[in-house]
Design a protein around this motif. Structure first.
Motif, PDB file in Angstrom:
ATOM      1  N   ARG A  55       0.826  -1.207   0.000  1.00 54.59           N
ATOM      2  CA  ARG A  55       0.000   0.000   0.000  1.00 54.59           C
ATOM      3  C   ARG A  55       0.861   1.257   0.000  1.00 54.59           C
ATOM      4  O   ARG A  55       0.578   2.226  -0.715  1.00 54.59           O
ATOM      5  CB  ARG A  55      -0.931  -0.004   1.211  1.00 54.59           C
ATOM      6  N   ARG A  56       1.917   1.233   0.785  1.00 54.20           N
ATOM      7  CA  ARG A  56       2.803   2.403   0.826  1.00 54.20           C
ATOM      8  C   ARG A  56       3.464   2.641  -0.526  1.00 54.20           C
ATOM      9  O   ARG A  56       3.550   3.785  -0.999  1.00 54.20           O
ATOM     10  CB  ARG A  56       3.869   2.194   1.905  1.00 54.20           C
ATOM     11  N   GLU A  59       0.744   4.060  -2.935  1.00 51.83           N
ATOM     12  CA  GLU A  59       0.412   5.458  -2.686  1.00 51.83           C
ATOM     13  C   GLU A  59       1.551   6.379  -3.111  1.00 51.83           C
ATOM     14  O   GLU A  59       1.323   7.455  -3.676  1.00 51.83           O
ATOM     15  CB  GLU A  59       0.091   5.652  -1.209  1.00 51.83           C
ATOM     16  N   GLN A  60       2.785   5.966  -2.857  1.00 55.95           N
ATOM     17  CA  GLN A  60       3.916   6.770  -3.291  1.00 55.95           C
ATOM     18  C   GLN A  60       3.978   6.835  -4.810  1.00 55.95           C
ATOM     19  O   GLN A  60       4.328   7.871  -5.396  1.00 55.95           O
ATOM     20  CB  GLN A  60       5.213   6.180  -2.735  1.00 55.95           C
ATOM     21  N   GLN A  62       1.438   6.840  -6.843  1.00 51.77           N
ATOM     22  CA  GLN A  62       0.430   7.793  -7.337  1.00 51.77           C
ATOM     23  C   GLN A  62       0.886   9.233  -7.144  1.00 51.77           C
ATOM     24  O   GLN A  62       0.623  10.102  -7.971  1.00 51.77           O
ATOM     25  CB  GLN A  62      -0.913   7.553  -6.643  1.00 51.77           C
ATOM     26  N   THR A  63       1.571   9.486  -6.038  1.00 54.41           N
ATOM     27  CA  THR A  63       2.140  10.814  -5.834  1.00 54.41           C
ATOM     28  C   THR A  63       3.181  11.126  -6.896  1.00 54.41           C
ATOM     29  O   THR A  63       3.237  12.242  -7.438  1.00 54.41           O
ATOM     30  CB  THR A  63       2.760  10.916  -4.431  1.00 54.41           C
ATOM     31  N   ASP A 444      -7.547  14.460  -9.577  1.00 51.30           N
ATOM     32  CA  ASP A 444      -7.022  13.573  -8.532  1.00 51.30           C
ATOM     33  C   ASP A 444      -8.018  13.384  -7.396  1.00 51.30           C
ATOM     34  O   ASP A 444      -8.149  12.285  -6.849  1.00 51.30           O
ATOM     35  CB  ASP A 444      -5.711  14.139  -7.978  1.00 51.30           C
ATOM     36  N   GLU A 451      -7.946   6.283  -9.232  1.00 52.50           N
ATOM     37  CA  GLU A 451      -7.119   5.514  -8.302  1.00 52.50           C
ATOM     38  C   GLU A 451      -7.444   4.028  -8.399  1.00 52.50           C
ATOM     39  O   GLU A 451      -6.551   3.180  -8.301  1.00 52.50           O
ATOM     40  CB  GLU A 451      -7.332   6.006  -6.871  1.00 52.50           C
ATOM     41  N   TYR A 493      -4.904  -5.476  -3.562  1.00 51.35           N
ATOM     42  CA  TYR A 493      -5.559  -4.640  -4.561  1.00 51.35           C
ATOM     43  C   TYR A 493      -6.242  -5.475  -5.629  1.00 51.35           C
ATOM     44  O   TYR A 493      -6.396  -5.061  -6.764  1.00 51.35           O
ATOM     45  CB  TYR A 493      -4.535  -3.697  -5.215  1.00 51.35           C
ATOM     46  N   GLN A 526     -11.982   0.920  -3.145  1.00 49.95           N
ATOM     47  CA  GLN A 526     -11.077   2.040  -2.948  1.00 49.95           C
ATOM     48  C   GLN A 526     -11.742   3.140  -2.142  1.00 49.95           C
ATOM     49  O   GLN A 526     -12.929   3.412  -2.290  1.00 49.95           O
ATOM     50  CB  GLN A 526     -10.634   2.628  -4.302  1.00 49.95           C
ATOM     51  N   THR A 531      -5.069   9.930  -3.471  1.00 46.98           N
ATOM     52  CA  THR A 531      -3.775  10.247  -2.889  1.00 46.98           C
ATOM     53  C   THR A 531      -3.214  11.488  -3.527  1.00 46.98           C
ATOM     54  O   THR A 531      -3.459  11.768  -4.673  1.00 46.98           O
ATOM     55  CB  THR A 531      -2.814   9.069  -3.111  1.00 46.98           C
TER      56      THR A 531
END
Length: 531
Positions: A55-56, A59-60, A62-63, A444, A451, A493, A526, A531
């Motif tokens: 997950r981390r 999310e990173q 997507q950033t 976003d 997402e 996911y 989701q 994010t």
């Protein structure tokens, strides 16, 4: 005493034996249960850590996608603004107005007589021209007044009507082209970085699962195993070449979009006079009509709309693209393996782009951007009306629910004022340097399906990757380590299609495919915040 004890044990030896057996069996069963509980607890702990790690990373990723879009967007925006120079046309209109005032001044002879004549000029022209530059959006390259083009050709003289018509078409085309380019860039970047993120994640998991060859040796954790990098594409050269394919949209794809948008805008807005009053509902209907011509008039047409040619070049032009983008230069020994891995990535990317899910998410992104554009027109062009402007939904799904009120209650504005807003909004849409980009933020935060789509791409084909790795390991007499760990983590996911990597591009007809099912489940699971 001792004899009595012996006789008692002799009489009860059967019961004692049974009791001892029960106690022993209970003890062994308890130890077994305790060991299984401990094993399950440890496995759950490892599973939780793996899920959090996945997950981390997601999310990173997507950033990183958002920052990548902001870095790439100015390249296309600059070319679009140069190709559709609204400000230059406005300068020419102002110059013609100044020349007309000068002729009137010469005809009247005195300044006092000029003051009595100048109010007879159309007030709408003065207001509209001033509104185009109210925010100071005049490019340095467009501030000159030379009648000669950059290539040395003399520009044809155009009258005021022709100039206003060109301003009308150019302003709308520029804003629409930037919106489509931004939406395509957002979703294409998500596909690219999530595919690479998935492959890098699998490579790192399997590398960490491999036992070190020498336990007594202390070494840095670099994970640079040749077999793994070749299997999962976690090498710099492949990643660099694959990411270079965004060059096509930034330098070629937007031109195709612009040509189609310009044709549609000319058909829809061509008959309108810039001095004409338009209501908010009519403006929304006109925007939607342009979108129908570009994206498709019916749901079925939009579902089968092909966007691949805007994002990826034909196969015969791929090498030329790599040369143009300046990424060629890999050694001959690695060229064949790099080409094979790159081909696999490009084929999978094409499959995703041709899927109905891609079209659906892209339409939602366009809906969000055009709704933002309508809101900006509402706030700026209709703010001088006595009635509070009413926000009109700008999407294919919600337009049918709009019930326009009577003309007396409908806010109206000059089309020229709307064009001025669109001219300024083009710079806002293409903003990639000054934070934040309102349209990118709206996508976003407002399109949660984006997402979910990224989650499906990130977690799809896990099984296919593992199968490829297992085959490669079996051929070399080794086992594929870490497969259990990967299979557990991919459930976080939910979404894979183990056949997509081995089959040709047939995702367009796969509404019931595993990819579609995974996307539907991802939408349900989701969170609403992006994010």
């Amino acid at each position: 005493m001792i004899g009595a004890t012996r006789r008692w044990f002799r009489r009860n030896r059967k019961g004692l034996a049974i009791g001892a057996g029960v106690i022993g069996a209970g003890y062994l069963a308890a130890q077994y249960v305790i060991s299984k509980i401990s094993e399950a607890r440890e496995r759950m702990s490892l599973d939780r850590i793996a899920r959090e790690n996945l997950r981390r990373r997601f999310e990173q990723n997507q950033t990183d996608c958002t920052y990548t879009v902001l870095a790439l967007l100015p390249t296309a925006a600059e070319d679009i603004l140069d190709a559709l120079p609204v400000e230059e046309l406005t300068k020419e209109l102002q110059r013609k107005r100044a020349e007309r005032l000068a002729r009137l001044s010469a005809a009247e002879g005195t300044g006092s007589e000029l003051s009595s004549v100048s109010p007879s000029l159309p007030e709408d022209d003065r207001r509209s021209l001033s509104s185009f530059q109210s925010d100071g959006y005049i490019r340095t390259s467009q501030s000159g007044e030379s009648p000669v083009e950059g290539d040395g050709e003399v520009r044809p003289k155009r009258n005021k009507t022709q100039l206003w018509n060109e301003v009308k078409i150019t302003s709308i085309t520029r804003s629409f082209t930037l919106i489509y380019t931004l939406s395509l860039l957002v979703i294409f970047t998500r596909i690219q970085l999530n595919l690479l993120g998935r492959r890098n994640y699998l490579s790192s998991v399997i590398s960490m699962a491999m036992p070190p060859t020498n336990e007594s040796t202390i070494r840095l954790e670099d994970h640079d195993d040749d077999d793994l990098t070749q299997t999962f594409g976690n090498d710099f050269e492949t990643n660099r070449r694959y990411l270079a394919f965004s060059w096509w949209l930034l330098h070629r794809g937007w031109k195709q979009v612009m040509n189609e948008v310009q044709t549609a805008v000319t058909e829809v807005f061509g008959p309108l006079n810039p001095r004409e009053d338009v209501s908010l509902t009519r403006l929304s209907d006109l925007f939607l009509e342009v979108r129908r011509k570009v994206e498709g008039r019916t749901e079925e047409e939009r579902k089968h709309r092909k966007w691949l040619s805007y994002l990826l070049p034909p196969c015969e032009e791929e090498d030329k693209l790599l040369e143009e983008s300046g990424v060629l230069g890999v050694t001959e020994s690695a060229a064949s393996q790099t080409a094979s891995t790159l081909r696999h990535l490009l084929d999978e990317t094409a499959d995703i782009i041709e899927s109905p899910t891609f079209v659906r998410v892209l339409m939602l992104l366009n809906n969000e951007c055009f709704q933002m554009l309508i809101d900006q027109c509402t706030a700026d062009a209709f703010r001088s009306t006595s009635q509070t402007p009413r926000s009109v939904p700008q999407s294919f799904t919600s337009v049918a629910t709009v019930v326009p009120g009577g003309d007396s209650f409908e806010p109206k504005a000059k089309l020229a004022n709307v064009l001025a807003v669109l001219a300024r909004q083009a710079h806002v849409i293409g903003n990639g340097t000054n934070a934040p980009n309102l349209y990118l933020t709206a996508m976003d935060q407002g399109v949660r399906e984006l997402e979910a789509f990224a989650a499906v791409v990130y977690s799809s084909n896990f099984d296919a990757e593992l199968i490829g790795s297992a085959i490669k390991k079996e051929s070399s007499g080794e086992d594929a380590p870490g497969s259990d760990t990967v299979l557990i983590e991919r459930e976080d996911y939910e979404g894979h299609d183990s056949n997509r990597a081995q089959q040709p591009s047939t995702a367009g007809s796969g509404a019931d495919s595993e990819f579609e099912k995974a996307w539907g489940k991802a939408v349900e699971e989701q969170p609403s915040t992006a994010t």
